[in-house]
Design a protein around this motif. Sequence first.
Motif, mmCIF file in Angstrom:
data_model
loop_
_atom_site.group_PDB
_atom_site.id
_atom_site.type_symbol
_atom_site.label_atom_id
_atom_site.label_comp_id
_atom_site.label_asym_id
_atom_site.label_seq_id
_atom_site.Cartn_x
_atom_site.Cartn_y
_atom_site.Cartn_z
ATOM 1 N N ARG A 1 0.782 -1.172 0.198
ATOM 2 C CA ARG A 1 0.088 0.111 0.088
ATOM 3 C C ARG A 1 0.845 1.439 -0.127
ATOM 4 O O ARG A 1 1.891 1.349 0.730
ATOM 5 N N PHE B 1 0.865 5.359 0.464
ATOM 6 C CA PHE B 1 0.004 6.524 1.037
ATOM 7 C C PHE B 1 0.408 7.736 0.377
ATOM 8 O O PHE B 1 1.627 7.719 -0.510
ATOM 9 N N ALA C 1 1.180 11.098 2.062
ATOM 10 C CA ALA C 1 1.393 11.597 3.449
ATOM 11 C C ALA C 1 1.804 13.003 3.492
ATOM 12 O O ALA C 1 1.768 13.584 4.784
ATOM 13 N N PRO D 1 -5.650 9.231 5.820
ATOM 14 C CA PRO D 1 -4.297 8.971 4.818
ATOM 15 C C PRO D 1 -4.693 8.063 3.720
ATOM 16 O O PRO D 1 -4.811 6.771 3.912
ATOM 17 N N THR D 2 -4.702 8.733 2.567
ATOM 18 C CA THR D 2 -5.409 7.916 1.241
ATOM 19 C C THR D 2 -4.092 7.200 1.059
ATOM 20 O O THR D 2 -3.070 7.431 0.831
ATOM 21 N N PHE D 3 -4.330 5.910 0.297
ATOM 22 C CA PHE D 3 -3.343 5.255 -0.189
ATOM 23 C C PHE D 3 -4.026 4.266 -1.600
ATOM 24 O O PHE D 3 -5.265 4.368 -1.861
ATOM 25 N N MET E 1 -1.575 5.139 9.889
ATOM 26 C CA MET E 1 -1.749 4.669 8.482
ATOM 27 C C MET E 1 -1.981 3.260 8.528
ATOM 28 O O MET E 1 -2.944 2.706 7.771
ATOM 29 N N ALA F 1 -5.532 1.570 7.193
ATOM 30 C CA ALA F 1 -5.531 0.461 6.312
ATOM 31 C C ALA F 1 -6.119 -0.625 6.850
ATOM 32 O O ALA F 1 -6.948 -1.461 5.953
#
Length: 303
Positions: free
Chosen positions: A66, A68, A70, A96-98, A221, A225
Amino acid sequence: MRIATFRHGSATAAGVVRDDVVQPFADGLTARQVVERGTAESLALLPGVPLAEVRLLAPLRPASIRDFVAFEEHVAGVRRSIDGRGGVPDAWYDAPTFYFTNPHTLSGPDASVAFPASSVARDFELEVAAIVGPDQKIFGYTIFNDWSARDLQSREMQVNLGPAKGKDFASSLGPWIVTADELEIYKDADGFLELECTASVNGAEVGRDLLSHMGWTFETMIAYAARDSRVVAGDVLGSGTVGHGGCLAELWGRSGKQEPPPLRDNDVVTLTVQGIGSLTNRVTSAPPAAPVPPVRRRANTER
């Protein structure tokens, strides 16, 4: 402790690096198996082999990767290079997008990285990756280069999905995994690692930033996730690209021109992170790909 995967002669093994020597695990455990155990402290080791006599590989074969995003500065700079608007979208601040990238095209130190032959906007991305251990704890850290074909990436993401072929051709990890306890001394009061990160192309520095400029800690994170999902020992979580020149696209966005220029064949990229080491790779081109067959359009589709 530093844990590496390496090739010595015709054999591949994992072991512990101390000074300029690597000692293989006596029972033949892979680095992934050691991560799943959660510690290497009590494992028997074979006599050491000089690092100069081995070829370091990617330190482990992860269960998944994954990546991210950040760092605010990276988001703002790269968006400006893609659409000219820049700025950070409000949604970035929510969580926190990934995205998931390809664990099957992973390379290690000193390996050549083949970009799609059609790409002319070739880029590196300087990141640190956390290696997840048992019970969603951090086992250790390594350097992560999330290579990017920016021209392919910007086109395909107009579909609001991806990135895909602009990313999945290569990632690099290395030179080894540094166990989490070794880096505790660098943590600030909020749990961020104050590690200096630098990137150079052909020996010339192009970027420098602190890992502690992340918006979220690695622990946050991992928790995100795992929300409504599953994270297992051996998963890799990339920090996202650091700011201040952690990739070329950020610099392009800030200057309004492709300077420094995109990566070319035989360019050498070196990423260095305090407390971990350096990861170096050389850029090459993959053979030209066959053209994509034409799409079958539907006459009644609104355009």
